[in-house]
Design an enzyme around this catalytic site. Structure first.
Site, PDB file in Angstrom:
ATOM      1  CG  HIS A  53      -0.360   0.070   2.533  1.00  0.00           C
ATOM      2  ND1 HIS A  53       0.521  -0.876   3.028  1.00  0.00           N
ATOM      3  CD2 HIS A  53      -0.500   0.998   3.529  1.00  0.00           C
ATOM      4  CE1 HIS A  53       0.884  -0.539   4.263  1.00  0.00           C
ATOM      5  NE2 HIS A  53       0.286   0.598   4.591  1.00  0.00           N
TER       6      HIS A  53
ATOM      7  CG  HIS B 123       3.589  -2.817  10.620  1.00  0.00           C
ATOM      8  ND1 HIS B 123       2.673  -2.002  11.244  1.00  0.00           N
ATOM      9  CD2 HIS B 123       4.050  -2.120   9.554  1.00  0.00           C
ATOM     10  CE1 HIS B 123       2.579  -0.866  10.560  1.00  0.00           C
ATOM     11  NE2 HIS B 123       3.393  -0.911   9.535  1.00  0.00           N
TER      12      HIS B 123
ATOM     13  CG  ASP C   6       4.910   2.813   7.282  1.00  0.00           C
ATOM     14  OD1 ASP C   6       4.046   3.177   6.454  1.00  0.00           O
ATOM     15  OD2 ASP C   6       4.626   2.115   8.278  1.00  0.00           O
ATOM     16  CG  HIS C   7       4.195  -0.314   4.171  1.00  0.00           C
ATOM     17  ND1 HIS C   7       4.188  -1.656   4.469  1.00  0.00           N
ATOM     18  CD2 HIS C   7       3.816   0.322   5.308  1.00  0.00           C
ATOM     19  CE1 HIS C   7       3.797  -1.825   5.728  1.00  0.00           C
ATOM     20  NE2 HIS C   7       3.564  -0.641   6.262  1.00  0.00           N
TER      21      HIS C   7
END
Lengths: 302, 302
Positions: A60, A268, A64-65
């Protein structure tokens, strides 16, 4: 399969913790899953050759991804990459990356292929002779997919003693390994099960982050060998998990239990907690075995 | 002024070297100059409080100078920032950053003000009572500005003995410090130079990266206390410098010499060289003193 965690902490990169990124090695592929800021440095740190990465899967479009992706794509160019790079991620990712490159008046001198995802149903997004990758629609604040990586069903294993006993010609071996029965010259049928053993079970890995507790993924990930499921919070902060559409360690374990997976890896983590062991402890009450992801840690799957 | 180098290497972030970013502390400001990938981690590593940064200056839109910006802007939000953030950089930077935030369906809960630059002439982009910042148009492959940070002319220093001798009332001290003469009750003029000393020379710092050898910047940076000038290459690779519009250590020193600066700091090194001392050696032949930037190193200026 070999899974290497490059980063498994929520929110922002810190001195000792990295945002989400991991590498899955399977059948000669080196799949990169998510690409938080600093991923290219983590790849170098763990000796993973940039040239081996040809497929990047982005769950997504929270920073942070994927905020490490523009830099990685640029570095590939600086390193003289020539082979194709495939990026799978939510619609919008192509415009974002191409815009950042254009601003710097730069481009990739290698083919960069975007596969933008919009489906809310699971779909196969990569397939070759040995591996298949499909999306796992998740429930987060923005459009998010997990990814299910499965080795394909392997050929049956030849029972050498049996084929010798029946004096079967080598020319038939491939047919036999594909599961076919054999008819001898005198018309006798030798059932395949007398000539072969069951193949090893194909290995499978499911990456599910970020997501709220979302039991509708259970049929998709049923009996996978390994499930990586986000556990941003503990149950004591379940109200925050609900509000931000994240999961608790207990909820991750509930999913693992319902799906009867072989092993659960948690990750996570919010950095608010003093020890990762708290996550393991909470999840273990519901499901075992539980492993804790940590930056730099590797797991063998299957 | 105190300058802290967060990163000073060309091209891509590596395990031990960071792309361009530095912090200039001056008159209660904490100016961030460029923001390569990993800058927020470098800020944490060097104990620089995020809340102290209100002004970010981006030289140009190559990834190694701004790919850390989206992450930093996002982190400010996560940390609950409320005060304004001002970003100065080439046109296009606003669209890029806002697009990346929108993709994640996120926004800043603090005022984010972009100051997009397009002028090819030097312009004042920030000014308050004590500091003035202006652009230094550079010559690179894309639109690029260096930045000149100058303390404003300070007030003259009161000569305490003299004002006592003339029995001047305190009410006039501010007027005197501003350089005015005094007229006594009997009409006598006391010249300001008898009542004050010259103020300390205002400190100045010029950041010039990335750029080819570009002597037209010399009048702008004349006699600055400290010049940071890129030196991507040594003279042995001057052909590469010309091709990529970068400078050599010798060229950086030529600029420092022509501008009669107080001190030259070299940076933006290509990682092809075995030792940074090679850069110092080459530059020192032309100009001294030469300092070598390195990640984590601080310099006191003025």
């Amino acid at each position: 399969m070999k899974l290497t965690i490059l980063g498994c902490y929520a929110a922002t990169p810190r001195t000792l913790t990295n945002p989400t990124s991991q590498v899955l090695e399977v059948k000669n592929h080196m799949f990169l899953i998510d690409c938080g800021e600093g991923t290219q440095v983590q790849l170098r740190k763990h000796g993973i050759k940039f040239s081996r990465i040809s497929h990047i899967f982005i769950s997504h479009l929270h920073g942070d991804h994927f905020f490490g992706l523009p830099g990685l794509v640029s570095t590939f160019r600086l390193l003289g990459r020539e082979k194709e790079l495939h990026i799978y991620g939510p619609k919008g990712i192509k415009e974002a990356i191409t815009m950042l490159l254009k601003l710097g008046d730069s481009w990739t001198n290698y083919p960069l292929c975007f596969h933008e995802l919009t489906s809310v149903d699971s779909q196969v997004i990569f397939e070759d002779a040995k591996v298949i990758v499909q999306t796992i629609p998740l429930d987060h604040r923005v459009y998010t997919n997990g990814f299910l990586f499965r080795e394909k069903e392997r050929e049956r294993t030849l029972n050498i003693e049996a084929v010798r006993y029946y004096e079967i010609d080598k020319a038939y071996f491939n047919t036999i390994k594909k599961g076919k029965d054999i008819v001898t010259e005198i018309g006798e049928i030798i059932p395949n099960r007398e000539l072969t053993f069951d193949p090893p079970k194909p290995t499978s890995y499911a990456f599910c982050s970020d997501t709220a507790y979302h039991p509708s993924i259970v049929p998709l990930i049923k009996e996978v060998d390994c499930l990586y499921h986000e556990a941003t919070f503990l149950e004591s902060e379940v109200h925050l998990a609900k509000k931000t559409k994240h999961a608790t360690a207990k909820e991750a374990a509930e999913i693992a239990k319902q799906a009867s997976v072989g092993k659960l890896i948690l990750g996570h983590y919010s950095t608010r907690y003093s020890s990762l062991e708290l996550f393991r402890k909470e999840a273990s009450v519901v499901f075992e075995p539980v492993e804790l992801a940590d930056d730099g840690k590797s797991f063998h799957i299957g």
